[in-house]
Design an enzyme around this catalytic site. Structure first.
Site, PDB file in Angstrom:
ATOM      1  N   LYS A 186       0.846  -1.204   0.161  1.00 11.52           N
ATOM      2  CA  LYS A 186       0.028  -0.178  -0.021  1.00 11.52           C
ATOM      3  C   LYS A 186       0.781   1.267   0.078  1.00 11.52           C
ATOM      4  CE  LYS A 186      -3.537   2.334   2.755  1.00 11.52           C
ATOM      5  NZ  LYS A 186      -4.522   2.330   3.579  1.00 11.52           N
ATOM      6  N   LYS A 191      -2.397  -1.257  -3.627  1.00 11.19           N
ATOM      7  CA  LYS A 191      -3.291  -0.250  -3.627  1.00 11.19           C
ATOM      8  C   LYS A 191      -2.443   0.974  -3.909  1.00 11.19           C
ATOM      9  CE  LYS A 191      -6.056   1.763  -0.141  1.00 11.19           C
ATOM     10  NZ  LYS A 191      -6.601   1.733   1.172  1.00 11.19           N
TER      11      LYS A 191
HETATM   12  C1  PBG Z   1      -6.994   3.902   5.509  1.00  8.03           C
HETATM   13  C2  PBG Z   1      -7.506   3.663   4.146  1.00  8.03           C
HETATM   14  C3  PBG Z   1      -7.491   4.359   3.289  1.00  8.03           C
HETATM   15  C4  PBG Z   1      -8.118   3.886   2.182  1.00  8.03           C
HETATM   16  C5  PBG Z   1      -8.619   2.476   2.723  1.00  8.03           C
HETATM   17  N1  PBG Z   1      -8.157   2.367   3.973  1.00  8.03           N
HETATM   18  C6  PBG Z   1      -6.865   5.674   3.113  1.00  8.03           C
HETATM   19  C7  PBG Z   1      -5.566   6.063   3.754  1.00  8.03           C
HETATM   20  O1  PBG Z   1      -4.898   5.112   3.697  1.00  8.03           O
HETATM   21  O2  PBG Z   1      -5.368   7.146   4.011  1.00  8.03           O
HETATM   22  C8  PBG Z   1      -8.149   4.547   0.920  1.00  8.03           C
HETATM   23  C9  PBG Z   1      -9.355   3.673  -0.079  1.00  8.03           C
HETATM   24  C10 PBG Z   1      -9.523   4.466  -1.102  1.00  8.03           C
HETATM   25  O3  PBG Z   1      -9.028   5.656  -1.519  1.00  8.03           O
HETATM   26  O4  PBG Z   1     -10.340   4.374  -1.896  1.00  8.03           O
HETATM   27  N2  PBG Z   1      -6.797   2.685   6.487  1.00  8.03           N
END
Ligand code: PBG
Length: 332
Positions: free
Chosen positions: A202, A256
């Site tokens: 991620k 991601k």
């Molecule tokens: C945070 C989380 C995020 C997303 C899913 N879980 C955002 C972040 O890391 O700030 C993003 C998903 C999206 O942008 O659709 N635990």
């Protein structure tokens, strides 16, 4: 593989593209509603469908409406739904205790869906950001996002989700050691069949902006997430993270965001062969849906093309806010 081709005109590759029937016959990658996990935003109340400005077509839903959405998804052939709570700001604290409240929004939604639509798989999110007063995925001590104390909290959060009936737990926090800790805790609590879909690779991405609006974390976030999420320049690091999470007991892995990281999807699938998912995140959704709404692109075609790209890159499935719209089109 390096194909050997007879020289032109013995080989005319356009022969294979001449008609829709021939094109269908040789299509390598296919897309179906069974490839999708649908992320939905849950909020308090009843009968509430609240639009999210930065994600045209996506709404925050109260629990009763989430149950309707789950039923609709199931009828469309979408196998899984993923819950993200929009937490009342008054419940956000420094100790994030709402995260493991058995009656928090996410757990209430899980129980309601399990009861009404028992055959759809429910995925839940493990990370502290929806509950944290400062918007971070972990506890903050003197400006540092601390790892090990956060992992202890994530374990409590995940156990409450498994108790509520979650089928798939998705740790999106990027702390070290959490997959092993979660797996041990789940085994110990009799939840040996609960799956871990690790957000293993991620990235610290600008494409999460609309999501942070959707869960009400934008205003709260202090600083950035670069000490735990990955540098977009790194690929080898992603492979190390995935190898580590699989070794600790992850059943499936995720890359991601999705579209800017298709090379990572391809590499991960080739290297590990584990079930591999991409998250087409909120910013990717907003770009396609927003441009489609303005008539700058054909939104439906761009949606299906983008989703096909994940399958072509080696993904087994994709988390996408387009899931119901794409499934409707694919089902004709
Ligand atoms: C945070 C989380 C995020 C997303 C899913 N879980 C955002 C972040 O890391 O700030 C993003 C998903 C999206 O942008 O659709 N635990």
């Amino acid at each position: 593989m390096q194909p050997t081709l007879a020289p032109y005109p013995a080989t005319r590759l356009r022969r294979l593209r001449r008609t829709p029937a021939l094109r269908a016959l040789v299509q390598e990658t296919t897309l179906s509603p069974a490839d999708f996990i649908w992320p939905v935003f849950v909020r308090d109340g009843e009968g509430v469908v609240e639009p999210i400005t930065s994600m045209p077509g996506v709404n925050r839903l109260s629990v009763d409406k989430v149950v309707e959405a789950a039923a609709e998804a199931h009828a469309l052939g979408i196998p899984a739904i993923c819950l993200f709570p929009y937490t009342d700001p008054a419940l956000k604290t420094e100790d994030c205790a709402e995260a493991w409240n058995p009656d928090n929004l996410s757990n209430r939604a899980t129980r309601a869906i399990k009861q009404a639509v028992p055959d759809i798989a429910i995925m839940t999110d493990v990370a502290l950001d929806p509950y944290n007063i400062n918007g971070h995925d972990g506890f903050v001590e003197n400006g540092e996002i601390v790892n090990d104390r956060t992992v202890e909290a994530l374990v409590k959060q995940a156990l409450s989700q498994a108790d509520a009936g979650a089928d798939i737990i998705g740790p999106s926090d990027m702390m070290d050691g959490r997959i092993g800790a979660l797996r041990t805790a789940l085994e110990g609590a009799g939840h040996q069949n609960v799956l871990l879909l690790s957000y293993a690779a991620k990235y610290a991405s600008a494409f999460y902006g609309p999501f942070r609006d959707a869960v009400g974390a934008s205003g709260a976030l202090q600083g950035d997430k670069k000490t735990y999420q990955q540098d977009p320049g790194n690929s080898d690091e992603a492979m190390r993270l995935i190898a580590r999470d699989l070794a600790e007991g992850a059943d499936m892995i995720m890359v991601k965001p999705g579209m800017p990281y298709l090379d990572i999807c391809r590499r991960a699938h080739e290297m590990f062969g584990a079930p591999t998912f991409a998250y087409q995140v909120s910013g990717e959704y907003a770009m396609i849906a927003g441009a489609g709404e303005r008539g700058w692109i054909d939104g439906d075609k761009a949606m299906l093309e983008s989703l096909t790209s994940f399958k072509r890159a080696g993904c087994d499935g994709v988390l996408t806010y387009f899931a119901p719209a794409a499934a409707r089109l694919l089902n004709g």
